[in-house]
Motif scaffolding. Structure first.
Motif: not given
Length: 134
Positions: A51-53, A57-59, A90-92
């Motif tokens: 998870v990148s900040i 937002g968080l990606v 994440y689901q995408a």
């Protein structure tokens, strides 16, 4: 040849090497997610993402690994209360994984999922305002 049933639930967890998001796999006949996360043995996290900040937002950034194995003692904290935008992002990337997971259709909607481990889960560490501590 019947395969063992596998439940997959999204978990966000922090280790010494970074912040990760992935589907924790477990056998719902013999285990609960709470049990899997709290025992000190190894368990699998499927399709993990670092998870990148970023400013927006968080990606999650997929690692390109179908799964990795982690031990509970390596986790600094974890949470099932994943921000909705992060989970949707994440689901995408993995719609086939989420659609094939043998979970109820509402199980991935964290708002509708009852979590009985609230006392054991450390809340997601958002920045705290000084105004909230009044």
């Amino acid at each position: 040849m019947n395969e063992s049933p596998v439940a997959k639930k999204p978990v966000l967890f922090q280790t010494q090497t970074g912040l990760y998001l992935g589907l924790v796999c477990f056998n719902p006949v013999y285990e609960t997610l709470k049990f899997v996360l709290e025992k000190r043995e190894f368990f699998e996290v499927e399709w993990p993402a670092l998870v990148s900040i970023e400013e927006k937002g968080l990606v999650p950034i997929l690692l390109g690994l179908p799964y990795f194995t982690i031990q509970r003692t390596q986790i600094i904290w974890y949470t099932l209360q994943i921000p909705e935008n992060l989970l949707k992002y994440y689901q995408a990337f993995l719609p086939h994984i989420f659609s094939n997971a043998p979970l109820e259709s509402s199980a991935l909607s964290l708002k509708s999922t009852k979590i009985d481990t609230d006392k054991k889960i450390i809340p997601f560490p958002f920045k705290k305002d000084d105004t909230q501590s009044k």
